[in-house]
Design an enzyme around this catalytic site. Structure first.
Site, mmCIF file in Angstrom:
data_model
loop_
_atom_site.group_PDB
_atom_site.id
_atom_site.type_symbol
_atom_site.label_atom_id
_atom_site.label_comp_id
_atom_site.label_asym_id
_atom_site.label_seq_id
_atom_site.Cartn_x
_atom_site.Cartn_y
_atom_site.Cartn_z
ATOM 1 N N GLU A 1 -9.768 2.267 7.903
ATOM 2 C CA GLU A 1 -10.491 1.196 7.188
ATOM 3 C C GLU A 1 -9.803 0.840 5.871
ATOM 4 O OE1 GLU A 1 -14.669 2.197 6.868
ATOM 5 O OE2 GLU A 1 -14.796 2.629 8.996
ATOM 6 N N GLY B 1 2.349 7.471 5.184
ATOM 7 C CA GLY B 1 2.684 6.047 5.117
ATOM 8 C C GLY B 1 1.543 5.263 5.764
ATOM 9 N N TYR C 1 -2.497 1.193 -7.671
ATOM 10 C CA TYR C 1 -2.657 2.126 -6.545
ATOM 11 C C TYR C 1 -1.499 3.129 -6.560
ATOM 12 C CZ TYR C 1 -3.163 4.124 -1.914
ATOM 13 O OH TYR C 1 -3.303 5.023 -0.876
ATOM 14 N N ASP D 1 -21.007 10.088 -4.752
ATOM 15 C CA ASP D 1 -19.876 9.241 -5.137
ATOM 16 C C ASP D 1 -18.973 10.092 -6.020
ATOM 17 O OD1 ASP D 1 -18.218 7.436 -6.557
ATOM 18 O OD2 ASP D 1 -19.691 5.832 -6.350
ATOM 19 N N VAL D 2 -17.715 10.246 -5.619
ATOM 20 C CA VAL D 2 -16.816 11.136 -6.379
ATOM 21 C C VAL D 2 -16.598 10.671 -7.820
ATOM 22 C CG1 VAL D 2 -15.561 12.050 -4.369
ATOM 23 C CG2 VAL D 2 -14.682 10.011 -5.546
ATOM 24 N N GLY E 1 -14.627 12.054 1.446
ATOM 25 C CA GLY E 1 -14.287 10.819 2.174
ATOM 26 C C GLY E 1 -14.212 11.068 3.667
ATOM 27 N N ALA E 2 -15.249 11.717 4.201
ATOM 28 C CA ALA E 2 -15.241 12.063 5.633
ATOM 29 C C ALA E 2 -16.006 11.054 6.479
ATOM 30 C CB ALA E 2 -15.805 13.464 5.826
ATOM 31 N N THR E 3 -16.371 9.906 5.900
ATOM 32 C CA THR E 3 -17.140 8.925 6.674
ATOM 33 C C THR E 3 -16.252 8.008 7.517
ATOM 34 O OG1 THR E 3 -17.153 7.458 4.767
ATOM 35 C CG2 THR E 3 -19.098 8.844 5.066
HETATM 36 P P1 NDP Z 1 -10.705 4.912 4.773
HETATM 37 O O1 NDP Z 1 -11.076 3.704 3.994
HETATM 38 O O2 NDP Z 1 -10.853 4.889 6.234
HETATM 39 O O3 NDP Z 1 -11.510 6.186 4.203
HETATM 40 C C1 NDP Z 1 -11.692 6.377 2.825
HETATM 41 C C2 NDP Z 1 -12.766 7.416 2.615
HETATM 42 O O4 NDP Z 1 -12.924 7.607 1.181
HETATM 43 C C3 NDP Z 1 -14.112 6.986 3.162
HETATM 44 O O5 NDP Z 1 -14.716 8.070 3.809
HETATM 45 C C4 NDP Z 1 -14.903 6.623 1.908
HETATM 46 O O6 NDP Z 1 -16.267 6.981 2.093
HETATM 47 C C5 NDP Z 1 -14.290 7.557 0.879
HETATM 48 N N1 NDP Z 1 -14.505 7.075 -0.481
HETATM 49 C C6 NDP Z 1 -13.989 5.968 -1.070
HETATM 50 N N2 NDP Z 1 -14.480 5.820 -2.314
HETATM 51 C C7 NDP Z 1 -15.331 6.863 -2.507
HETATM 52 C C8 NDP Z 1 -16.168 7.260 -3.577
HETATM 53 N N3 NDP Z 1 -16.215 6.574 -4.720
HETATM 54 N N4 NDP Z 1 -16.910 8.381 -3.444
HETATM 55 C C9 NDP Z 1 -16.863 9.093 -2.291
HETATM 56 N N5 NDP Z 1 -16.103 8.779 -1.251
HETATM 57 C C10 NDP Z 1 -15.350 7.667 -1.353
HETATM 58 O O7 NDP Z 1 -9.194 5.221 4.348
HETATM 59 P P2 NDP Z 1 -8.150 6.366 4.812
HETATM 60 O O8 NDP Z 1 -8.771 7.365 5.663
HETATM 61 O O9 NDP Z 1 -6.947 5.667 5.269
HETATM 62 O O10 NDP Z 1 -7.807 6.984 3.375
HETATM 63 C C11 NDP Z 1 -8.046 8.326 3.024
HETATM 64 C C12 NDP Z 1 -7.116 8.691 1.876
HETATM 65 O O11 NDP Z 1 -5.764 8.568 2.306
HETATM 66 C C13 NDP Z 1 -7.240 7.789 0.651
HETATM 67 O O12 NDP Z 1 -7.089 8.607 -0.491
HETATM 68 C C14 NDP Z 1 -6.075 6.828 0.786
HETATM 69 O O13 NDP Z 1 -5.647 6.338 -0.456
HETATM 70 C C15 NDP Z 1 -5.042 7.729 1.405
HETATM 71 N N6 NDP Z 1 -3.975 7.080 2.173
HETATM 72 C C16 NDP Z 1 -4.229 6.148 3.132
HETATM 73 C C17 NDP Z 1 -3.183 5.588 3.847
HETATM 74 C C18 NDP Z 1 -3.378 4.532 4.874
HETATM 75 O O14 NDP Z 1 -2.433 3.768 5.158
HETATM 76 N N7 NDP Z 1 -4.533 4.453 5.520
HETATM 77 C C19 NDP Z 1 -1.792 6.027 3.633
HETATM 78 C C20 NDP Z 1 -1.656 6.989 2.580
HETATM 79 C C21 NDP Z 1 -2.710 7.511 1.906
HETATM 80 P P3 NDP Z 1 -17.529 6.091 1.632
HETATM 81 O O15 NDP Z 1 -17.091 4.660 1.609
HETATM 82 O O16 NDP Z 1 -18.573 6.398 2.655
HETATM 83 O O17 NDP Z 1 -17.871 6.645 0.287
HETATM 84 C C1 8X3 Z 2 -1.406 3.679 1.790
HETATM 85 C C2 8X3 Z 2 -0.046 3.291 2.254
HETATM 86 O O1 8X3 Z 2 1.797 1.555 1.951
HETATM 87 O O2 8X3 Z 2 -0.473 0.785 1.632
HETATM 88 O O3 8X3 Z 2 -1.353 4.645 0.794
HETATM 89 O O4 8X3 Z 2 0.575 2.170 -0.015
HETATM 90 S S1 8X3 Z 2 0.480 1.889 1.397
#
Ligand code: NDP
Ligand code: 8X3
Length: 254
Positions: free
Chosen positions: A190, A185, A154, A61-62, A10-12
């Site tokens: 995105e 948190g 979730y 896709d994971v 998920g580095a995009t």
């Molecule tokens: P983003 O949506 O910015 O990034 C999510 C990343 O996950 C993207 O790079 C996307 O890449 C990748 N991804 C999603 N589905 C797939 C798939 N099926 N296969 C491969 N890659 C996938 O979100 P965040 O950076 O905020 O989130 C990163 C992680 O942190 C997640 O696990 C999220 O649940 C967690 N998190 C986020 C929080 C927040 O408030 N933002 C707080 C706590 C945890 P692509 O679409 O290109 O495949």
């Molecule tokens: C993302 C934070 O508060 O939307 O994991 O669950 S919250």
């Protein structure tokens, strides 16, 4: 290859993209993964413009077990010496009552946040076990620590990440592999646009009235946990913005 190697799922965008930049700045060679191939190329270019490190893009896709296994097993030999795996790919879909939420959304969250993490980890682990070292960092969430209204699946998927991180830490002890769970948190990435399926107004509302975390904050903390001596492991870490105490309490201006 003399640099350490990190594989980030998920580095995009969001945490994953910010972590890729941070680790590159610290002389890691980087394997970046995600479904959006052009984004991977853009990030790869950006890294290589700024830092003198190697970058490999893996587009999968994971949720697709075979694709995950194929991508990891076909890594060029020097790239197989993965020091650090960051299981970051994940998403939330919807905020609906249990009896109304979309079962398809639930399945996507379980398939991505839990099963995807499981496929990637099982594919990468043999490479670490052979080398008798490694570090796995799993992205959980404050949603793993406190279940909130309409967070149902979730929260459950992230609680499972929390539980699996504990289980992995025990079972991987003999292999000298560290396991760290990081639980952020609210962070302005995105994430909310994905959760609310492109509804910008709903997504923006999540971050109104306070300063949320940004992706670089989380990347910094991820890097910190990876930068400690071999004999030191941060097991579990919760990070929120100063305005947030936990899933329930966020101090907002009016
Ligand atoms: P983003 O949506 O910015 O990034 C999510 C990343 O996950 C993207 O790079 C996307 O890449 C990748 N991804 C999603 N589905 C797939 C798939 N099926 N296969 C491969 N890659 C996938 O979100 P965040 O950076 O905020 O989130 C990163 C992680 O942190 C997640 O696990 C999220 O649940 C967690 N998190 C986020 C929080 C927040 O408030 N933002 C707080 C706590 C945890 P692509 O679409 O290109 O495949
Ligand atoms: C993302 C934070 O508060 O939307 O994991 O669950 S919250």
């Amino acid at each position: 290859m003399t640099n350490k190697i990190v594989l980030i799922t998920g580095a995009t965008s969001g945490f994953g993209a910010a972590a890729a930049m941070k680790f590159a700045s610290q002389h890691y060679d980087i394997i970046i993964t995600g479904r959006r191939a052009e984004r991977l190329q853009e990030i790869s270019l950006k890294i290589q413009e700024r830092y003198n490190v190697k970058v490999l893009c893996l587009n999968f896709d994971v949720r697709q077990r075979k694709a995950v296994e194929q991508a990891i097993s076909s890594l060029p030999e020097p790239w197989k010496a993965i020091d650090l795996l960051i299981n970051n790919a994940g998403l939330a879909l919807g905020r609906d009552n249990f009896e109304e939420a979309s079962i398809e959304d639930w399945e996507t969250m379980i398939d991505t946040n839990l099963k995807g993490l499981m496929y990637v980890t099982r594919a990468v682990l043999p490479l670490m076990i052979t080398r008798k070292k490694g570090h796995i960092i799993n992205l959980g969430s404050t949603a793993a620590k406190e279940v909130y209204e309409k967070g149902n699946m979730y929260c459950a998927s992230k609680s499972a990440v929390d539980a699996l991180s504990k289980a992995m830490r025990i079972d991987l002890l003999p292999h000298r592999i560290k396991v760290t769970a990081i639980h952020p948190g609210a962070a302005d990435t995105e994430f909310s646009m994905v959760r609310f399926k492109g509804n910008e107004a709903l997504a923006k509302k999540v971050y109104e009235g306070y300063q949320p975390l940004v992706a670089e904050d989380v990347a910094e903390v991820i890097y910190y946990t990876a930068s400690l001596p071999d004999h030191v492991c941060i097991n579990d870490l919760i990070i929120t913005s100063t305005s947030q105490a936990n899933s329930f309490y966020t101090f907002k201006n009016s």
